[in-house]
Scaffold this motif. Structure first.
Motif, PDB file in Angstrom:
ATOM      1  N   THR A 204      -8.788   2.401   1.053  1.00 31.67           N
ATOM      2  CA  THR A 204      -8.663   1.564   2.242  1.00 31.67           C
ATOM      3  C   THR A 204      -8.558   2.363   3.540  1.00 31.67           C
ATOM      4  O   THR A 204      -8.583   1.778   4.628  1.00 31.67           O
ATOM      5  CB  THR A 204      -7.451   0.621   2.110  1.00 31.67           C
ATOM      6  OG1 THR A 204      -6.284   1.380   1.763  1.00 31.67           O
ATOM      7  CG2 THR A 204      -7.730  -0.424   1.031  1.00 31.67           C
ATOM      8  N   HIS A 205      -8.456   3.690   3.449  1.00 34.58           N
ATOM      9  CA  HIS A 205      -8.546   4.529   4.643  1.00 34.58           C
ATOM     10  C   HIS A 205      -9.992   4.717   5.104  1.00 34.58           C
ATOM     11  O   HIS A 205     -10.257   4.922   6.290  1.00 34.58           O
ATOM     12  CB  HIS A 205      -7.973   5.930   4.364  1.00 34.58           C
ATOM     13  CG  HIS A 205      -6.484   6.017   4.399  1.00 34.58           C
ATOM     14  ND1 HIS A 205      -5.684   5.413   3.471  1.00 34.58           N
ATOM     15  CD2 HIS A 205      -5.644   6.672   5.261  1.00 34.58           C
ATOM     16  CE1 HIS A 205      -4.414   5.687   3.743  1.00 34.58           C
ATOM     17  NE2 HIS A 205      -4.362   6.439   4.825  1.00 34.58           N
TER      18      HIS A 205
ATOM     19  N   ASP B  71       0.861  -1.188   0.000  1.00 25.93           N
ATOM     20  CA  ASP B  71       0.000   0.000   0.000  1.00 25.93           C
ATOM     21  C   ASP B  71       0.893   1.231   0.000  1.00 25.93           C
ATOM     22  O   ASP B  71       2.060   1.177   0.411  1.00 25.93           O
ATOM     23  CB  ASP B  71      -0.913   0.016   1.226  1.00 25.93           C
ATOM     24  CG  ASP B  71      -1.921   1.165   1.175  1.00 25.93           C
ATOM     25  OD1 ASP B  71      -2.833   1.102   0.333  1.00 25.93           O
ATOM     26  OD2 ASP B  71      -1.776   2.127   1.941  1.00 25.93           O
ATOM     27  N   SER B  72       0.335   2.346  -0.431  1.00 29.49           N
ATOM     28  CA  SER B  72       1.091   3.597  -0.434  1.00 29.49           C
ATOM     29  C   SER B  72       1.343   4.116   0.976  1.00 29.49           C
ATOM     30  O   SER B  72       2.169   5.006   1.163  1.00 29.49           O
ATOM     31  CB  SER B  72       0.348   4.661  -1.252  1.00 29.49           C
ATOM     32  OG  SER B  72      -0.936   4.903  -0.689  1.00 29.49           O
ATOM     33  N   GLY B  73       0.629   3.569   1.949  1.00 30.33           N
ATOM     34  CA  GLY B  73       0.817   4.042   3.320  1.00 30.33           C
ATOM     35  C   GLY B  73       0.229   3.078   4.318  1.00 30.33           C
ATOM     36  O   GLY B  73       0.614   1.911   4.391  1.00 30.33           O
ATOM     37  N   TYR B  74      -0.764   3.563   5.060  1.00 26.64           N
ATOM     38  CA  TYR B  74      -1.351   2.784   6.145  1.00 26.64           C
ATOM     39  C   TYR B  74      -2.630   2.042   5.763  1.00 26.64           C
ATOM     40  O   TYR B  74      -2.979   1.029   6.365  1.00 26.64           O
ATOM     41  CB  TYR B  74      -1.701   3.700   7.330  1.00 26.64           C
ATOM     42  CG  TYR B  74      -0.558   4.518   7.847  1.00 26.64           C
ATOM     43  CD1 TYR B  74       0.462   3.948   8.587  1.00 26.64           C
ATOM     44  CD2 TYR B  74      -0.500   5.894   7.600  1.00 26.64           C
ATOM     45  CE1 TYR B  74       1.502   4.704   9.078  1.00 26.64           C
ATOM     46  CE2 TYR B  74       0.537   6.668   8.085  1.00 26.64           C
ATOM     47  CZ  TYR B  74       1.548   6.070   8.829  1.00 26.64           C
ATOM     48  OH  TYR B  74       2.580   6.827   9.303  1.00 26.64           O
ATOM     49  N   GLY B  75      -3.368   2.570   4.791  1.00 22.17           N
ATOM     50  CA  GLY B  75      -4.711   2.076   4.524  1.00 22.17           C
ATOM     51  C   GLY B  75      -4.779   0.596   4.234  1.00 22.17           C
ATOM     52  O   GLY B  75      -5.734  -0.082   4.613  1.00 22.17           O
ATOM     53  N   GLY B  76      -3.764   0.060   3.559  1.00 25.58           N
ATOM     54  CA  GLY B  76      -3.775  -1.355   3.231  1.00 25.58           C
ATOM     55  C   GLY B  76      -3.775  -2.265   4.442  1.00 25.58           C
ATOM     56  O   GLY B  76      -4.082  -3.455   4.325  1.00 25.58           O
ATOM     57  N   LEU B  77      -3.443  -1.695   5.603  1.00 28.87           N
ATOM     58  CA  LEU B  77      -3.499  -2.497   6.830  1.00 28.87           C
ATOM     59  C   LEU B  77      -4.923  -2.928   7.146  1.00 28.87           C
ATOM     60  O   LEU B  77      -5.131  -3.962   7.786  1.00 28.87           O
ATOM     61  CB  LEU B  77      -2.910  -1.703   8.000  1.00 28.87           C
ATOM     62  CG  LEU B  77      -1.400  -1.482   7.960  1.00 28.87           C
ATOM     63  CD1 LEU B  77      -0.990  -0.419   8.979  1.00 28.87           C
ATOM     64  CD2 LEU B  77      -0.640  -2.780   8.208  1.00 28.87           C
ATOM     65  N   THR B  78      -5.919  -2.148   6.728  1.00 29.83           N
ATOM     66  CA  THR B  78      -7.311  -2.562   6.939  1.00 29.83           C
ATOM     67  C   THR B  78      -7.639  -3.782   6.095  1.00 29.83           C
ATOM     68  O   THR B  78      -8.472  -4.615   6.475  1.00 29.83           O
ATOM     69  CB  THR B  78      -8.301  -1.422   6.623  1.00 29.83           C
ATOM     70  OG1 THR B  78      -8.235  -1.080   5.228  1.00 29.83           O
ATOM     71  CG2 THR B  78      -8.004  -0.183   7.452  1.00 29.83           C
ATOM     72  N   VAL B  79      -6.995  -3.899   4.935  1.00 27.84           N
ATOM     73  CA  VAL B  79      -7.169  -5.080   4.087  1.00 27.84           C
ATOM     74  C   VAL B  79      -6.394  -6.263   4.671  1.00 27.84           C
ATOM     75  O   VAL B  79      -6.915  -7.380   4.764  1.00 27.84           O
ATOM     76  CB  VAL B  79      -6.711  -4.786   2.648  1.00 27.84           C
ATOM     77  CG1 VAL B  79      -6.773  -6.050   1.791  1.00 27.84           C
ATOM     78  CG2 VAL B  79      -7.573  -3.687   2.028  1.00 27.84           C
TER      79      VAL B  79
ATOM     80  N   ILE C 210      -0.339  -8.634  -3.266  1.00 30.83           N
ATOM     81  CA  ILE C 210      -1.639  -7.973  -3.336  1.00 30.83           C
ATOM     82  C   ILE C 210      -1.416  -6.472  -3.272  1.00 30.83           C
ATOM     83  O   ILE C 210      -0.802  -5.979  -2.319  1.00 30.83           O
ATOM     84  CB  ILE C 210      -2.547  -8.388  -2.150  1.00 30.83           C
ATOM     85  CG1 ILE C 210      -2.581  -9.916  -1.994  1.00 30.83           C
ATOM     86  CG2 ILE C 210      -3.945  -7.806  -2.334  1.00 30.83           C
ATOM     87  CD1 ILE C 210      -3.148 -10.647  -3.152  1.00 30.83           C
ATOM     88  N   LEU C 211      -1.902  -5.745  -4.265  1.00 31.13           N
ATOM     89  CA  LEU C 211      -1.878  -4.279  -4.203  1.00 31.13           C
ATOM     90  C   LEU C 211      -3.101  -3.839  -3.411  1.00 31.13           C
ATOM     91  O   LEU C 211      -4.194  -3.713  -3.956  1.00 31.13           O
ATOM     92  CB  LEU C 211      -1.896  -3.672  -5.608  1.00 31.13           C
ATOM     93  CG  LEU C 211      -0.760  -4.063  -6.555  1.00 31.13           C
ATOM     94  CD1 LEU C 211      -0.834  -3.237  -7.835  1.00 31.13           C
ATOM     95  CD2 LEU C 211       0.604  -3.922  -5.899  1.00 31.13           C
ATOM     96  N   ALA C 212      -2.917  -3.628  -2.109  1.00 33.19           N
ATOM     97  CA  ALA C 212      -4.031  -3.244  -1.233  1.00 33.19           C
ATOM     98  C   ALA C 212      -4.202  -1.745  -1.243  1.00 33.19           C
ATOM     99  O   ALA C 212      -4.375  -1.103  -0.207  1.00 33.19           O
ATOM    100  CB  ALA C 212      -3.771  -3.752   0.190  1.00 33.19           C
ATOM    101  N   CYS C 213      -4.156  -1.189  -2.422  1.00 30.08           N
ATOM    102  CA  CYS C 213      -4.219   0.263  -2.633  1.00 30.08           C
ATOM    103  C   CYS C 213      -5.013   0.485  -3.911  1.00 30.08           C
ATOM    104  O   CYS C 213      -4.644  -0.022  -4.972  1.00 30.08           O
ATOM    105  CB  CYS C 213      -2.803   0.828  -2.768  1.00 30.08           C
ATOM    106  SG  CYS C 213      -2.710   2.572  -3.250  1.00 30.08           S
TER     107      CYS C 213
ATOM    108  N   VAL D  86      -4.076   1.852  14.803  1.00 31.63           N
ATOM    109  CA  VAL D  86      -5.417   2.301  14.426  1.00 31.63           C
ATOM    110  C   VAL D  86      -5.931   1.494  13.227  1.00 31.63           C
ATOM    111  O   VAL D  86      -7.071   1.012  13.231  1.00 31.63           O
ATOM    112  CB  VAL D  86      -5.404   3.807  14.085  1.00 31.63           C
ATOM    113  CG1 VAL D  86      -6.783   4.257  13.595  1.00 31.63           C
ATOM    114  CG2 VAL D  86      -4.965   4.622  15.297  1.00 31.63           C
ATOM    115  N   PHE D  87      -5.105   1.324  12.209  1.00 31.34           N
ATOM    116  CA  PHE D  87      -5.551   0.683  10.976  1.00 31.34           C
ATOM    117  C   PHE D  87      -5.596  -0.836  11.077  1.00 31.34           C
ATOM    118  O   PHE D  87      -6.504  -1.476  10.543  1.00 31.34           O
ATOM    119  CB  PHE D  87      -4.625   1.071   9.815  1.00 31.34           C
ATOM    120  CG  PHE D  87      -4.769   2.489   9.358  1.00 31.34           C
ATOM    121  CD1 PHE D  87      -5.620   2.819   8.322  1.00 31.34           C
ATOM    122  CD2 PHE D  87      -4.058   3.512   9.970  1.00 31.34           C
ATOM    123  CE1 PHE D  87      -5.758   4.122   7.891  1.00 31.34           C
ATOM    124  CE2 PHE D  87      -4.180   4.819   9.553  1.00 31.34           C
ATOM    125  CZ  PHE D  87      -5.041   5.131   8.512  1.00 31.34           C
TER     126      PHE D  87
END
Length: 284
Positions: free
Chosen positions: A204-205, A11-19, A71-74, A271-272
């Motif tokens: 994903t954010h 992921d480009s940052g944190y959002g992919g952590l939700t995936v 996996i591109l989680a972005c 958080v994510f």
């Protein structure tokens, strides 16, 4: 044969952590390496060429770590880079770079857009769906094009929400300051059609804003987050591709990498991802 062959999640940052959180809940037995390109985020405002270059660089690094499947989680990376990587880069990757048998044709890179568009039509009763995403994802028209393939009868409406990622990353997602921007974009989307009954959080954010979102849409509206959908799709993919599944190591290990401050990443990851992590810094 490389002994440790985790599934890579980028992921480009944190959002992919939700995936990743949903994937781990669904498939806890596998090893995973998460790479967040926090030093160069956000991707949503960058050009197609830049996103492609950054994404390919990170995918190559995950391959170097033994990943056969990434996996591109972005959503932005999936929209702007996935097709080129799949069609242009995977077939030409030189065999043997990372050890015997790790040639390009035996690697896979998957995104988050196709799994979502394959099922979104199953959730709507009115046949009208709304896409909430970054400017980059909206401008790519990826969701419009992909949904047309699977559910040509659906009407798709989009709204770019450029302030939502900063709200989340600055810890404002559950505070009063977020209400103005959440309501503004929802009002704009629903103004396009009052019959929209299904909303896709195509970033994903955005799941962190779901409680705010529910306040400003009709109670019967279905709100879809991608984590669970992607996890189910990955489980199905591994079932259908045993030749890939057999090469994914299963020790239940989790590795977290960031291209920026590990202290910042670890703090935000709680958080994510929903639990504490300890990351390592990667210099690209």
């Amino acid at each position: 044969m490389v002994e440790n062959q985790p599934i890579g999640v980028f992921d480009s940052g944190y959002g992919g952590l939700t995936v990743l959180r949903e994937i781990v809940q669904k498939l806890p037995q596998y090893d995973y390496v998460y790479l967040g390109d926090n030093a160069r985020t956000p991707y949503g405002t960058r050009s197609f060429e830049t996103v492609y270059h950054y994404t390919l660089e990170c995918v190559r690094h995950l391959f170097d770590r033994g990943c056969r499947l990434v996996i591109l989680a972005c959503n932005t990376a999936s929209a702007k880079a996935l097709r080129n990587i799949q069609q242009l880069d995977l077939p030409t990757l030189a065999p043997g770079l990372d050890g015997p048998g790790l040639d390009g044709p035996n690697r896979r890179v998957l995104g988050v857009i196709r799994p979502t568009t394959e099922v979104i039509g199953n959730y709507t009763k009115t046949g009208q769906v709304g896409i909430l995403a970054t400017r980059g994802t909206v401008s790519s028209e990826s969701y419009v094009v992909e949904i047309e393939k699977f559910f040509p009868e659906l009407r798709v409406f989009q709204e770019a929400c450029p302030m939502w990622v900063p709200l989340v990353e600055n810890g404002e997602y559950d505070r009063p300051g977020a209400d103005y921007f959440v309501r503004q974009h929802l009002d704009r989307l629903l103004a396009q059609s009052p019959d929209i009954d299904t909303l896709l959080l195509a970033c994903t954010h955005y799941p962190l804003l779901v409680n705010k979102i529910r306040q400003y849409v009709p109670a019967e509206t279905t709100i879809l987050s991608q984590g669970g959908i992607v996890a189910d799709s990955l489980a199905d993919y591994l079932l259908r591709h045993p030749e890939i599944e057999r090469q994914c190591s299963q020790h239940g290990q989790r590795t977290f990498l960031t291209t920026d401050s590990t202290a910042d990443f670890d703090r935000q990851a709680t958080v994510f991802y929903g639990e504490a992590v300890r990351s390592d810094m990667l210099v690209l």
